[in-house]
Design a protein around this motif. Sequence first.
Motif, PDB file in Angstrom:
ATOM      1  N   LEU A  24      52.110 -13.967  59.068  1.00 52.04           N
ATOM      2  CA  LEU A  24      51.045 -14.354  58.151  1.00 52.04           C
ATOM      3  C   LEU A  24      49.677 -13.962  58.717  1.00 52.04           C
ATOM      4  CD1 LEU A  24      50.143 -15.757  55.553  1.00 52.04           C
ATOM      5  CD2 LEU A  24      50.184 -17.937  56.818  1.00 52.04           C
ATOM      6  N   MET A  46      46.963 -11.545  56.943  1.00 52.52           N
ATOM      7  CA  MET A  46      45.620 -12.043  56.610  1.00 52.52           C
ATOM      8  C   MET A  46      44.511 -11.214  57.245  1.00 52.52           C
ATOM      9  SD  MET A  46      46.249 -16.157  56.874  1.00 52.52           S
ATOM     10  CE  MET A  46      44.598 -16.617  56.348  1.00 52.52           C
ATOM     11  N   VAL A  73      56.956 -12.473  53.956  1.00 55.69           N
ATOM     12  CA  VAL A  73      55.530 -12.721  54.166  1.00 55.69           C
ATOM     13  C   VAL A  73      54.688 -11.590  53.595  1.00 55.69           C
ATOM     14  CG1 VAL A  73      53.722 -13.001  55.909  1.00 55.69           C
ATOM     15  CG2 VAL A  73      55.893 -14.213  56.161  1.00 55.69           C
ATOM     16  N   ALA A 114      54.770 -11.755  49.805  1.00 53.55           N
ATOM     17  CA  ALA A 114      54.091 -12.914  49.228  1.00 53.55           C
ATOM     18  C   ALA A 114      52.603 -12.956  49.555  1.00 53.55           C
ATOM     19  CB  ALA A 114      54.763 -14.199  49.722  1.00 53.55           C
ATOM     20  N   ALA A 115      52.222 -12.417  50.725  1.00 57.30           N
ATOM     21  CA  ALA A 115      50.840 -12.602  51.195  1.00 57.30           C
ATOM     22  C   ALA A 115      50.216 -11.329  51.725  1.00 57.30           C
ATOM     23  CB  ALA A 115      50.820 -13.678  52.287  1.00 57.30           C
ATOM     24  N   LEU A 175      46.433 -10.746  51.231  1.00 58.89           N
ATOM     25  CA  LEU A 175      45.474 -11.784  51.615  1.00 58.89           C
ATOM     26  C   LEU A 175      44.271 -11.243  52.370  1.00 58.89           C
ATOM     27  CD1 LEU A 175      47.400 -15.014  52.710  1.00 58.89           C
ATOM     28  CD2 LEU A 175      45.623 -14.795  50.974  1.00 58.89           C
ATOM     29  N   ASP A 221      41.198 -11.305  50.437  1.00 57.91           N
ATOM     30  CA  ASP A 221      40.615 -12.602  50.069  1.00 57.91           C
ATOM     31  C   ASP A 221      40.147 -13.419  51.260  1.00 57.91           C
ATOM     32  OD1 ASP A 221      41.442 -12.120  47.344  1.00 57.91           O
ATOM     33  OD2 ASP A 221      43.474 -12.622  47.996  1.00 57.91           O
TER      34      ASP A 221
END
Length: 507
Positions: A359, A363, A396, A399-400, A403, A406
């Motif tokens: 994650l 990110m 991960v 789904a992300a 990111l 953001d």
Amino acid sequence: MERATLRLAGLSGADHEKVPWVNHLVTAVRGQVGLEHGVVLPVWDALRRGEAETLGMLAQKSASGSIRFEVPEGRAATTAARAGRTAVARGIRTIDRQRAVRDRLIRRHGDPRQRPWIYLIVATGDIMEDIPQAQAAAREGADIIAVIRSTGQSLLDYVPEGATREGFAGTYATQENFRLMRAALDETSRELGRYIRLTNYASGLCMPEIATLAGLERLDMMLNDSMYGILFRDINPIRTFVDQRFSRQIHARAGIIINTGEDNYLTTADAVEAAHTVTVSQLLNEYFAKEAGLEDWQLGLGHAFEINPDLPDSFRLELAHALLARQLFPDAPLKWMPPTKHMTGDVFRGYLLDGFFNLAGAMTGQGILLVGMMTEAVVTPFLSDRDLALQNVRYVLSAAGGLTEDFHPPRDGFIQTRARAVLDDAVRLLETIADDTRGRGSAYPQPLLAAIADGTFGLMRRPPTAGKGLEGVCRKAPGYVNPAIDLLESGPAGVTSSRTTQGRSAR
């Protein structure tokens, strides 16, 4: 370096005891006339004088002590240098052709659609077992296959010969093993419709030779750190810095992405207290890499998810460190390493930690994500562990994965404040190293060597007057000749389109 130069000139193979001919030839030259002038002048002068008909025969005869070497002068030196340059240039052209093949295959098969690239280690010790495991890993989603080396190979002062089937916690890095794995992954690339990259290790006492073999056999990435061998293998600092420059010149020419080893610092030093030393090492690795000709898209600078998970706000700290690296090196495909130091054997806890690691990578926009496994650093992972780990990564990233668009922590929040503190500490450390005027004598000819001797990085004290491989270091004479360096520094002809293609895919 001298052995790598002979490999570029086409010298390969080994005697019946598997001692490479390049070792025999360099040892013979060194014993008779030293290495201060390089091997090219005495070797091609001996060929000119009829000591042997070919480079291979010269190496074999030198092993028995039947060759007389001398350092030529005048016209004889000019003739020897020209002949050596012609031979070495053939090897450089092979590297250029392999780079062009890679570019063509990437255009044909395509690159992975998502970033970061998924990087997975395969190494059983048996290259014939590694191949089907690597192909299976690619089918399960791996974009990069890393064949980890047999334990201790970095301390061997020769490169093993041929295909190997008995390694220890890894598979020996040899030219034949490189060739076999590259051919297998090319086959899988055709099957999957995406180019699968191959990684190995250009480090240790044979760093330039292994880099050369990687270029000749079209590997795509190589672990290559400016200080790893010094700190974690006690290899002489001067030898390491000399070797890393030559190896990086090869990597630059071959279009190979390097992976640096900052994650290793955090296995010996605390990941919070020593975070700034990772940043300093990244900056040093970037400097040395660009000085050797590498470009931003080739700088897989390393860092790792190694903060103690029991520490409050550990994940926020990890995000701060990862985001700092991403912002300092915006065009580099950063290599993000999974947790190992705090893996306990609790597979459920380990799987969760790896999920948080994945994650953090999503990110903060890391470029290369090394797949963590829940049994990491505890036992040798099973194939089922690898499959579960790849499922974790795929979930991960699916789904992300967006990111990074953001995730913008507030300027004065915890994450930004921590990142600025680490950067400030890094700048202060660099200033301390550069401004170190303490009298150290001739043993410490420049500040970085003094800092390494003081244990600044990874808590390891490594003086420049000691370490493995020191006997292989000598001061170059005014008439030193090495055509490989001249050819590499001249830059490849017609490589602009290649760099543009790979740079675009990296971005």
